[in-house]
Scaffold this motif. Structure first.
Motif, mmCIF file in Angstrom:
data_model
loop_
_atom_site.group_PDB
_atom_site.id
_atom_site.type_symbol
_atom_site.label_atom_id
_atom_site.label_comp_id
_atom_site.label_asym_id
_atom_site.label_seq_id
_atom_site.Cartn_x
_atom_site.Cartn_y
_atom_site.Cartn_z
ATOM 1 N N LEU A 1 -25.448 -12.223 34.081
ATOM 2 C CA LEU A 1 -25.974 -13.116 33.053
ATOM 3 C C LEU A 1 -27.222 -13.853 33.515
ATOM 4 C CD1 LEU A 1 -22.542 -14.694 31.991
ATOM 5 C CD2 LEU A 1 -23.599 -12.573 31.182
ATOM 6 N N SER A 2 -27.745 -13.472 34.694
ATOM 7 C CA SER A 2 -28.851 -14.228 35.278
ATOM 8 C C SER A 2 -30.228 -13.711 34.874
ATOM 9 C CB SER A 2 -28.747 -14.206 36.813
ATOM 10 O OG SER A 2 -28.910 -12.888 37.304
ATOM 11 N N GLY A 3 -30.294 -12.513 34.312
ATOM 12 C CA GLY A 3 -31.591 -11.935 33.959
ATOM 13 C C GLY A 3 -32.066 -12.361 32.588
ATOM 14 N N PRO A 4 -33.213 -11.848 32.174
ATOM 15 C CA PRO A 4 -33.730 -12.149 30.827
ATOM 16 C C PRO A 4 -32.753 -11.740 29.737
ATOM 17 C CG PRO A 4 -35.416 -11.125 32.192
ATOM 18 C CD PRO A 4 -34.142 -11.016 32.956
ATOM 19 N N LYS A 5 -32.037 -10.621 29.984
ATOM 20 C CA LYS A 5 -31.010 -10.168 29.060
ATOM 21 C C LYS A 5 -29.724 -9.921 29.833
ATOM 22 C CE LYS A 5 -34.120 -7.866 25.761
ATOM 23 N NZ LYS A 5 -34.438 -6.566 25.085
ATOM 24 N N PRO A 6 -28.580 -10.369 29.307
ATOM 25 C CA PRO A 6 -27.310 -10.099 29.986
ATOM 26 C C PRO A 6 -27.069 -8.590 30.075
ATOM 27 C CG PRO A 6 -27.036 -11.778 28.284
ATOM 28 C CD PRO A 6 -28.393 -11.188 28.100
ATOM 29 N N SER A 7 -26.489 -8.149 31.186
ATOM 30 C CA SER A 7 -26.197 -6.728 31.354
ATOM 31 C C SER A 7 -24.723 -6.536 31.701
ATOM 32 C CB SER A 7 -27.077 -6.118 32.455
ATOM 33 O OG SER A 7 -26.752 -6.671 33.717
ATOM 34 N N HIS A 8 -24.190 -5.393 31.316
ATOM 35 C CA HIS A 8 -22.796 -5.045 31.597
ATOM 36 C C HIS A 8 -22.742 -3.621 32.127
ATOM 37 C CE1 HIS A 8 -18.430 -4.694 31.132
ATOM 38 N NE2 HIS A 8 -18.669 -3.510 30.582
ATOM 39 N N GLN A 9 -22.082 -3.445 33.257
ATOM 40 C CA GLN A 9 -21.918 -2.127 33.845
ATOM 41 C C GLN A 9 -20.448 -1.903 34.190
ATOM 42 O OE1 GLN A 9 -25.331 -3.372 36.540
ATOM 43 N NE2 GLN A 9 -25.368 -1.157 36.812
ATOM 44 N N GLU A 10 -20.041 -0.646 34.124
ATOM 45 C CA GLU A 10 -18.657 -0.306 34.429
ATOM 46 C C GLU A 10 -18.627 0.970 35.273
ATOM 47 O OE1 GLU A 10 -14.449 0.717 32.118
ATOM 48 O OE2 GLU A 10 -15.998 -0.503 31.147
ATOM 49 N N PHE A 11 -17.920 0.905 36.393
ATOM 50 C CA PHE A 11 -17.779 2.037 37.287
ATOM 51 C C PHE A 11 -16.294 2.363 37.426
ATOM 52 C CE2 PHE A 11 -21.425 -0.516 38.689
ATOM 53 C CZ PHE A 11 -22.450 0.415 38.523
ATOM 54 N N ASP A 12 -15.974 3.664 37.303
ATOM 55 C CA ASP A 12 -14.576 4.052 37.439
ATOM 56 C C ASP A 12 -14.406 5.005 38.620
ATOM 57 O OD1 ASP A 12 -15.749 6.333 36.490
ATOM 58 O OD2 ASP A 12 -14.701 6.345 34.568
ATOM 59 N N GLN A 13 -13.172 5.425 38.822
ATOM 60 C CA GLN A 13 -12.815 6.275 39.962
ATOM 61 C C GLN A 13 -13.323 5.674 41.268
ATOM 62 O OE1 GLN A 13 -13.244 10.555 39.436
ATOM 63 N NE2 GLN A 13 -13.461 10.280 37.216
ATOM 64 N N LEU B 1 -38.651 -15.041 40.076
ATOM 65 C CA LEU B 1 -40.032 -15.491 39.882
ATOM 66 C C LEU B 1 -40.956 -14.281 39.841
ATOM 67 C CD1 LEU B 1 -39.984 -18.411 42.481
ATOM 68 C CD2 LEU B 1 -39.838 -18.644 39.989
ATOM 69 N N PRO B 2 -40.884 -13.482 38.778
ATOM 70 C CA PRO B 2 -41.715 -12.268 38.710
ATOM 71 C C PRO B 2 -43.210 -12.560 38.752
ATOM 72 C CG PRO B 2 -40.696 -12.752 36.579
ATOM 73 C CD PRO B 2 -40.046 -13.654 37.580
ATOM 74 N N GLN B 3 -43.604 -13.779 38.378
ATOM 75 C CA GLN B 3 -45.027 -14.112 38.402
ATOM 76 C C GLN B 3 -45.562 -14.190 39.830
ATOM 77 O OE1 GLN B 3 -42.584 -16.041 37.354
ATOM 78 N NE2 GLN B 3 -42.783 -18.146 38.084
ATOM 79 N N SER B 4 -44.682 -14.275 40.807
ATOM 80 C CA SER B 4 -45.115 -14.344 42.206
ATOM 81 C C SER B 4 -45.161 -12.972 42.876
ATOM 82 C CB SER B 4 -44.179 -15.265 42.999
ATOM 83 O OG SER B 4 -42.878 -14.704 43.081
ATOM 84 N N GLU C 1 -32.974 -13.635 46.018
ATOM 85 C CA GLU C 1 -33.323 -12.408 45.293
ATOM 86 C C GLU C 1 -34.759 -11.992 45.565
ATOM 87 O OE1 GLU C 1 -31.713 -11.707 41.353
ATOM 88 O OE2 GLU C 1 -30.690 -13.631 41.422
ATOM 89 N N ASN C 2 -35.176 -12.171 46.810
ATOM 90 C CA ASN C 2 -36.525 -11.808 47.226
ATOM 91 C C ASN C 2 -36.494 -10.449 47.926
ATOM 92 O OD1 ASN C 2 -39.381 -12.986 47.526
ATOM 93 N ND2 ASN C 2 -38.942 -12.219 49.589
ATOM 94 N N LEU C 3 -37.287 -9.494 47.435
ATOM 95 C CA LEU C 3 -37.371 -8.162 48.007
ATOM 96 C C LEU C 3 -38.743 -7.962 48.635
ATOM 97 C CD1 LEU C 3 -36.302 -5.251 48.417
ATOM 98 C CD2 LEU C 3 -37.263 -4.708 46.172
#
Length: 296
Positions: A122-134, A281-284, A255-257
């Motif tokens: 929920l931290s990004g510009p848009k909430p995301s949902h992912q699901e992994f099985d097995q 901070l994508p502007q940086s 979250e710095n790469l």
């Protein structure tokens, strides 16, 4: 509802627990954080007679785990360690962070079989949902204040991700820390399913890389190949594979790469990329690109 059955044997006591769950942190909502269909626990009676609680085998069948990252960047797993409050009334701790006088607990082998992992960001510009099985995992030699060996495999579309190595010891700091040295292998992984439905880049990812995480900074080095790379929803998949070799450092807390080096080869064309990116901070962001024989 919990069902408990005990089947004592000659050298160990076997416990089987069915339909159990761990409640979610109220700050992240209601319901369960994790559930398991069946839990088998083998306890060594010899170790117990000598004042140690040693679980020779802990096996969880069909575990289900939901990991949430809030809009502020906090994780619901951060509060799992719990622990007593600091202060004058807190129990004294010995080496490795164990409470003095507490009974030692050791788990020789932990296995998670045919699990499901949900990830809500929920931290990004848009909430995301992912699901992994097995999802299948095993961990060996679990004990307070000590590192342990691990193996993890999960399905992503028709592909698979496998990782193995050594992690720990766990540090119940704020946020919690778990150092790790591991090897990761990706085979035919669908990038859209891996990154989530909002991802722009698509393709089938394969490769290997090494991770060295000291609890604060993760150093990553490896190589990868992307088949049918597509960088735009309206574009066409690349006819030739894209090969990359990279070295990078990532700080989960900020979250710095930092991309030390990234060499990309597409046919006869090549490009070298370096720079710094920050999701918060994508502007940086600062990206440096040098191309050889590539039309940019």
């Amino acid at each position: 509802h919990r069902d408990l059955h005990s089947f004592p044997t000659r050298r160990s006591s076997d416990l089987i627990v069915g339909k159990m769950g761990i409640s979610e942190d109220p700050a992240f909502g209601k319901g369960d954080f994790a559930t398991v269909e069946r839990l088998r626990i083998d306890i060594s009676l010899v170790a117990l007679a000598n004042g140690r609680v040693e679980i020779t085998n802990l096996e969880a069948d069909k575990p289900w785990v939901k990991i949430i990252k809030s809009a502020t960047g906090a994780w619901n797993v951060d509060t799992l360690g719990g622990g007593p409050p600091a202060g004058a009334n807190a129990p004294a701790k010995g080496a490795g962070g164990a409470v003095a006088g507490a009974q030692a607990l050791e788990v020789t082998k932990l296995r998670l079989l045919n699990g499901t992992l949900l990830l809500d960001d929920l931290s990004g510009p848009k909430p995301s949902h992912q699901e992994f099985d097995q999802v299948n995992s095993s961990m060996e030699h679990l004990a307070s204040g000590k590192p342990f060996d691990f193996l993890l495999a999960l399905k992503v579309g028709d592909g698979i991700i496998e990782t193995s190595g050594t992690a720990g010891p766990f540090s119940n700091t704020t946020p919690p820390s778990l150092p790790m040295q591991g090897h990761v292998k990706l085979d035919n992984v669908d990038m859209l399913k891996l990154a989530g439905p909002e991802a722009v880049t698509r393709g089938l990812l394969s490769g290997t890389f090494e991770i060295d995480y000291n609890g604060q900074i993760a150093k990553v080095e490896g190589n990868a190949t992307v088949q049918r790379l597509q960088t735009s929803p309206k574009g066409k998949p690349a006819a030739v594979p894209v090969n990359a070799k990279f070295q990078a450092e990532y700080m989960p807390l900020t979250e710095n790469l930092s991309v030390r080096s990234l060499t990309v080869n597409v046919g006869q064309a090549a490009a070298s990329i370096s720079g710094v990116m920050n999701r918060r901070l994508p502007q940086s962001d600062r990206i440096n690109v040098r191309a050889d024989g590539a039309a940019l």
